[in-house]
Design a protein around this motif. Structure first.
Motif, PDB file in Angstrom:
ATOM      1  N   CYS A  65       0.813  -1.224   0.000  1.00 58.46           N
ATOM      2  CA  CYS A  65       0.000   0.000   0.000  1.00 58.46           C
ATOM      3  C   CYS A  65       0.839   1.263   0.000  1.00 58.46           C
ATOM      4  CB  CYS A  65      -0.931  -0.014   1.203  1.00 58.46           C
ATOM      5  SG  CYS A  65      -2.079   1.371   1.271  1.00 58.46           S
ATOM      6  N   TRP A  66       1.954   1.234   0.737  1.00 58.77           N
ATOM      7  CA  TRP A  66       2.727   2.457   0.889  1.00 58.77           C
ATOM      8  C   TRP A  66       3.970   2.461   0.015  1.00 58.77           C
ATOM      9  CZ3 TRP A  66      -0.692   5.300   2.800  1.00 58.77           C
ATOM     10  CH2 TRP A  66      -1.576   4.824   3.767  1.00 58.77           C
ATOM     11  N   ALA A  67       4.034   1.559  -0.954  1.00 54.77           N
ATOM     12  CA  ALA A  67       5.193   1.552  -1.856  1.00 54.77           C
ATOM     13  C   ALA A  67       5.221   2.842  -2.663  1.00 54.77           C
ATOM     14  CB  ALA A  67       5.116   0.359  -2.808  1.00 54.77           C
ATOM     15  N   PRO A  68       6.349   3.525  -2.727  1.00 55.91           N
ATOM     16  CA  PRO A  68       6.437   4.771  -3.508  1.00 55.91           C
ATOM     17  C   PRO A  68       6.350   4.481  -4.990  1.00 55.91           C
ATOM     18  CG  PRO A  68       8.605   4.118  -2.734  1.00 55.91           C
ATOM     19  CD  PRO A  68       7.626   3.169  -2.110  1.00 55.91           C
ATOM     20  N   LEU A  69       5.369   5.067  -5.652  1.00 55.54           N
ATOM     21  CA  LEU A  69       5.185   4.864  -7.071  1.00 55.54           C
ATOM     22  C   LEU A  69       5.602   6.112  -7.840  1.00 55.54           C
ATOM     23  CD1 LEU A  69       1.711   3.093  -7.222  1.00 55.54           C
ATOM     24  CD2 LEU A  69       3.960   2.061  -7.450  1.00 55.54           C
ATOM     25  N   ALA A  70       6.449   5.921  -8.821  1.00 55.96           N
ATOM     26  CA  ALA A  70       6.830   7.053  -9.655  1.00 55.96           C
ATOM     27  C   ALA A  70       5.677   7.457 -10.553  1.00 55.96           C
ATOM     28  CB  ALA A  70       8.056   6.678 -10.486  1.00 55.96           C
ATOM     29  N   GLN A  71       4.815   6.525 -10.891  1.00 57.60           N
ATOM     30  CA  GLN A  71       3.660   6.811 -11.734  1.00 57.60           C
ATOM     31  C   GLN A  71       2.614   5.762 -11.426  1.00 57.60           C
ATOM     32  OE1 GLN A  71       4.484   7.156 -15.912  1.00 57.60           O
ATOM     33  NE2 GLN A  71       2.449   6.493 -16.485  1.00 57.60           N
ATOM     34  N   ALA A  72       1.393   6.190 -11.175  1.00 59.13           N
ATOM     35  CA  ALA A  72       0.352   5.265 -10.752  1.00 59.13           C
ATOM     36  C   ALA A  72      -0.274   4.568 -11.950  1.00 59.13           C
ATOM     37  CB  ALA A  72      -0.701   5.995  -9.937  1.00 59.13           C
ATOM     38  N   GLU A  73       0.555   3.950 -12.755  1.00 57.45           N
ATOM     39  CA  GLU A  73       0.064   3.182 -13.890  1.00 57.45           C
ATOM     40  C   GLU A  73       0.993   2.002 -14.114  1.00 57.45           C
ATOM     41  OE1 GLU A  73      -1.921   4.558 -17.857  1.00 57.45           O
ATOM     42  OE2 GLU A  73       0.245   4.662 -18.096  1.00 57.45           O
ATOM     43  N   MET A  74       0.389   0.851 -14.420  1.00 53.16           N
ATOM     44  CA  MET A  74       1.191  -0.354 -14.565  1.00 53.16           C
ATOM     45  C   MET A  74       0.742  -1.150 -15.784  1.00 53.16           C
ATOM     46  SD  MET A  74       1.336  -1.599 -10.599  1.00 53.16           S
ATOM     47  CE  MET A  74       2.352  -3.015 -11.028  1.00 53.16           C
ATOM     48  N   LEU A  75       1.676  -1.919 -16.320  1.00 51.60           N
ATOM     49  CA  LEU A  75       1.365  -2.876 -17.369  1.00 51.60           C
ATOM     50  C   LEU A  75       1.181  -4.246 -16.730  1.00 51.60           C
ATOM     51  CD1 LEU A  75       4.023  -1.919 -20.077  1.00 51.60           C
ATOM     52  CD2 LEU A  75       1.633  -1.195 -19.951  1.00 51.60           C
ATOM     53  N   ALA A  76       0.212  -4.977 -17.184  1.00 51.88           N
ATOM     54  CA  ALA A  76      -0.020  -6.335 -16.694  1.00 51.88           C
ATOM     55  C   ALA A  76      -0.657  -7.117 -17.831  1.00 51.88           C
ATOM     56  CB  ALA A  76      -0.935  -6.317 -15.473  1.00 51.88           C
ATOM     57  N   LYS A  77       0.074  -8.071 -18.392  1.00 49.58           N
ATOM     58  CA  LYS A  77      -0.450  -8.750 -19.570  1.00 49.58           C
ATOM     59  C   LYS A  77       0.182 -10.126 -19.740  1.00 49.58           C
ATOM     60  CE  LYS A  77       2.961  -6.462 -22.589  1.00 49.58           C
ATOM     61  NZ  LYS A  77       3.133  -5.567 -23.748  1.00 49.58           N
ATOM     62  N   PRO A  78      -0.532 -11.022 -20.426  1.00 52.01           N
ATOM     63  CA  PRO A  78       0.063 -12.324 -20.751  1.00 52.01           C
ATOM     64  C   PRO A  78       1.199 -12.154 -21.752  1.00 52.01           C
ATOM     65  CG  PRO A  78      -2.087 -12.086 -21.809  1.00 52.01           C
ATOM     66  CD  PRO A  78      -1.919 -10.904 -20.903  1.00 52.01           C
ATOM     67  N   TRP A  79       2.124 -13.101 -21.727  1.00 50.70           N
ATOM     68  CA  TRP A  79       3.279 -13.047 -22.621  1.00 50.70           C
ATOM     69  C   TRP A  79       3.534 -14.451 -23.157  1.00 50.70           C
ATOM     70  CZ3 TRP A  79       5.989  -8.680 -24.046  1.00 50.70           C
ATOM     71  CH2 TRP A  79       7.150  -8.890 -24.800  1.00 50.70           C
ATOM     72  N   VAL A  80       3.275 -14.640 -24.440  1.00 46.95           N
ATOM     73  CA  VAL A  80       3.446 -15.954 -25.066  1.00 46.95           C
ATOM     74  C   VAL A  80       4.836 -16.039 -25.685  1.00 46.95           C
ATOM     75  CG1 VAL A  80       2.570 -17.561 -26.814  1.00 46.95           C
ATOM     76  CG2 VAL A  80       0.968 -16.134 -25.509  1.00 46.95           C
ATOM     77  N   TYR A  81       5.519 -17.143 -25.418  1.00 42.40           N
ATOM     78  CA  TYR A  81       6.856 -17.357 -25.972  1.00 42.40           C
ATOM     79  C   TYR A  81       6.995 -18.821 -26.379  1.00 42.40           C
ATOM     80  CZ  TYR A  81       7.824 -18.922 -21.137  1.00 42.40           C
ATOM     81  OH  TYR A  81       7.791 -19.549 -19.910  1.00 42.40           O
ATOM     82  N   GLN A  82       8.041 -19.130 -27.094  1.00 42.02           N
ATOM     83  CA  GLN A  82       8.234 -20.461 -27.658  1.00 42.02           C
ATOM     84  C   GLN A  82       9.478 -21.130 -27.066  1.00 42.02           C
ATOM     85  OE1 GLN A  82       6.328 -21.939 -30.312  1.00 42.02           O
ATOM     86  NE2 GLN A  82       4.866 -20.244 -30.108  1.00 42.02           N
ATOM     87  N   ILE A  83       9.349 -22.432 -26.800  1.00 44.65           N
ATOM     88  CA  ILE A  83      10.493 -23.276 -26.452  1.00 44.65           C
ATOM     89  C   ILE A  83      10.387 -24.531 -27.310  1.00 44.65           C
ATOM     90  CG2 ILE A  83      11.736 -24.526 -24.652  1.00 44.65           C
ATOM     91  CD1 ILE A  83      10.418 -22.723 -22.585  1.00 44.65           C
ATOM     92  N   ASP A  84      11.349 -24.728 -28.202  1.00 44.82           N
ATOM     93  CA  ASP A  84      11.319 -25.884 -29.111  1.00 44.82           C
ATOM     94  C   ASP A  84       9.985 -25.988 -29.843  1.00 44.82           C
ATOM     95  OD1 ASP A  84      13.897 -26.548 -28.481  1.00 44.82           O
ATOM     96  OD2 ASP A  84      13.354 -28.098 -27.032  1.00 44.82           O
ATOM     97  N   ASN A  85       9.520 -24.847 -30.346  1.00 43.19           N
ATOM     98  CA  ASN A  85       8.283 -24.762 -31.139  1.00 43.19           C
ATOM     99  C   ASN A  85       7.022 -25.089 -30.335  1.00 43.19           C
ATOM    100  OD1 ASN A  85       9.641 -24.096 -33.596  1.00 43.19           O
ATOM    101  ND2 ASN A  85      10.201 -26.263 -33.819  1.00 43.19           N
ATOM    102  N   GLN A  86       7.125 -25.116 -29.021  1.00 43.99           N
ATOM    103  CA  GLN A  86       5.947 -25.293 -28.166  1.00 43.99           C
ATOM    104  C   GLN A  86       5.630 -23.961 -27.503  1.00 43.99           C
ATOM    105  OE1 GLN A  86       6.282 -28.247 -25.059  1.00 43.99           O
ATOM    106  NE2 GLN A  86       4.387 -27.605 -24.052  1.00 43.99           N
ATOM    107  N   PRO A  87       4.351 -23.526 -27.547  1.00 42.04           N
ATOM    108  CA  PRO A  87       4.004 -22.242 -26.929  1.00 42.04           C
ATOM    109  C   PRO A  87       3.878 -22.344 -25.409  1.00 42.04           C
ATOM    110  CG  PRO A  87       2.054 -23.223 -27.910  1.00 42.04           C
ATOM    111  CD  PRO A  87       3.201 -24.128 -28.261  1.00 42.04           C
ATOM    112  N   PHE A  88       4.366 -21.324 -24.740  1.00 42.20           N
ATOM    113  CA  PHE A  88       4.227 -21.179 -23.295  1.00 42.20           C
ATOM    114  C   PHE A  88       3.655 -19.796 -23.029  1.00 42.20           C
ATOM    115  CE2 PHE A  88       7.241 -24.511 -23.864  1.00 42.20           C
ATOM    116  CZ  PHE A  88       7.149 -25.341 -22.754  1.00 42.20           C
ATOM    117  N   GLU A  89       2.811 -19.690 -22.019  1.00 45.99           N
ATOM    118  CA  GLU A  89       2.164 -18.403 -21.741  1.00 45.99           C
ATOM    119  C   GLU A  89       2.474 -17.935 -20.324  1.00 45.99           C
ATOM    120  OE1 GLU A  89      -2.282 -16.458 -21.396  1.00 45.99           O
ATOM    121  OE2 GLU A  89      -1.922 -17.986 -22.939  1.00 45.99           O
ATOM    122  N   GLY A  90       3.335 -16.928 -20.233  1.00 40.89           N
ATOM    123  CA  GLY A  90       3.656 -16.323 -18.957  1.00 40.89           C
ATOM    124  C   GLY A  90       2.830 -15.068 -18.731  1.00 40.89           C
TER     125      GLY A  90
END
Length: 306
Positions: free
Chosen positions: A65-90
Motif C-alpha cells: 500500500c505504501w510503496a512509492p510509485l513514480a507513476q500510478a500506472e502499470m502494465l499487466a499482460k500475458p506473454w506468449v513465448y516459444q520453447i522448441d516450437n511449443q508455446p508457453f504463456e507467462g
C-alpha cells in the motif's frame, strides 16, 4: 473498514485509484483485481474462506500500500513465448513510471501452474520497480484443475530435471528480451514447486543475481550438489513444514556450507508448508509478511543496488 484500490482496465494497462472506504462483504471474494485493506481492522465474520481472504487483503496492504510509485500506472499482460516450437504463456507486470533498464524478477509458479496467485504476486512486486515475468513451465493451456492433475504435471518435470532446466533457462532468456529491462540484472523467486525449481536453477549454476525459495521442496536429487552455485540464495521456510521437514533444512544447510555458498535461511516457528498461499489451510499472515519483507530486502541488496 478498509480502503481498497480499484484497477480500471485500460487495454493492457491498469491504473490504481484510491476510492472511498467500504465495508468488506461477500463481494470481496469475487473480485479479481488487486485489493488492499488496512491492517488495523476488526471484523466479525463466520465464513472461514472470507476470514482468510480478509487476512490476505490486510497483508497485501502492509506489503504494497505504501510503496512509492513514480507513476500510478502499470502494465499487466500475458506473454506468449516459444520453447522448441511449443508455446508457453507467462505473465508480465511492469510499472513504466520507473523508466527503462528495470531489474528483472523471474517468478516461478506452484505445482498447479500459473494462476491468479502468481499474477497477484507479480502485480505486487512490480509496484516496487521491478519488471516481473511469471513464467510457465507446463505449456500454454496446461493448467491443472485439481491435486491429481497437479501431481501429474509437476511429476513430469521432477522426473525429468534436464527438461525443467531447459524450460527455466529458456524463460530467463525470454525475460531478457522484455521491453524496458536491464538484461544484466535478474533474479528468480518461486513458490512451493516453484521454490524447488529455484533450487534446480541454483544447482545448475545459472548466472543470476539472486535466488529465493518460498516453502519449496529442499531434498537434493541423487547425484546433484551445489558446487556450481554462484548466486546469493535465500530460503524462506516453515519450521513445521511436513512436506520439507527440518531434516531437509539441515541437510541443505550442510550441503551449502560445504561449498561455501552465499546463503541465508529464514525459518518461521510453528509455520507449516504453503504459508504464503492465502487459500491454503497452512496460510500464516505473519510468516507471509515477514517473508515478503525478507524478499524485498534481498532484492534491494542483491538486485536493485547492483
Amino acid at each position: 473498514m478498509a480502503v481498497r484500490w480499484d484497477y480500471p482496465r485500460l487495454g493492457n494497462r491498469f491504473s490504481p485509484r484510491l476510492i472511498a472506504p467500504k465495508i468488506l462483504t461477500g463481494q470481496f471474494l469475487e473480485r479479481r483485481h488487486l485489493l488492499q485493506g488496512l491492517t488495523h481492522t476488526a471484523v466479525n465474520v463466520l465464513d472461514t474462506a472470507m476470514v482468510k481472504s480478509f487476512l490476505f487483503a490486510c497483508t497485501v496492504a502492509a506489503l504494497t500500500c505504501w510503496a512509492p510509485l513514480a507513476q500510478a500506472e502499470m502494465l499487466a499482460k500475458p506473454w506468449v513465448y516459444q520453447i522448441d516450437n511449443q508455446p508457453f504463456e507467462g505473465y508480465v507486470g511492469q510499472n513504466t513510471g520507473f523508466g527503462k533498464n528495470q531489474p528483472i524478477v523471474i517468478l516461478i509458479h506452484d505445482w498447479n501452474g500459473l494462476d491468479q496467485y502468481e499474477k497477484m504476486r507479480t502485480n505486487m512486486l512490480s509496484t516496487q520497480g521491478y519488471t516481473v515475468f511469471a513464467i510457465d513451465l507446463y505449456g500454454q493451456g496446461v493448467r491443472p484443475k485439481n491435486t491429481e492433475e497437479s501431481k501429474i504435471e509437476s511429476g513430469k518435470l521432477y522426473g525429468n530435471l534436464p527438461l525443467m532446466r531447459q524450460r527455466l533457462l529458456a524463460a530467463i532468456a525470454e525475460a531478457k528480451k522484455l521491453p524496458g529491462v536491464d538484461p544484466n540484472r535478474i533474479a528468480a523467486i518461486g513458490y512451493c514447486f516453484g521454490g524447488s525449481a529455484v533450487l534446480e536453477l541454483a544447482r545448475s549454476g545459472a548466472d543470476l543475481d539472486g535466488l529465493v525459495s518460498f516453502h519449496g521442496g529442499l531434498a537434493i536429487p541423487p547425484g546433484q550438489d551445489y558446487k556450481a552455485l554462484s548466486s546469493p540464495l535465500l530460503i524462506l521456510h516453515g519450521a513445521a513444514d511436513p512436506v520439507a521437514p527440518m531434516t531437509q533444512v539441515t541437510e541443505l544447510a550442510e550441503a551449502l556450507n560445504a561449498v561455501k555458498a552465499n546463503f541465508d535461511m529464514d525459518i518461521y516457528g510453528g509455520v507449516r508448508h504453503s504459508f504464503s498461499v492465502w487459500t491454503s489451510d497452512d496460510y500464516d499472515p505473519h510468516a507471509d509478511l515477514q517473508s515478503w519483507s525478507a524478499l524485498l530486502a534481498f532484492l534491494e541488496r542483491h538486485l536493485r543496488s547492483r
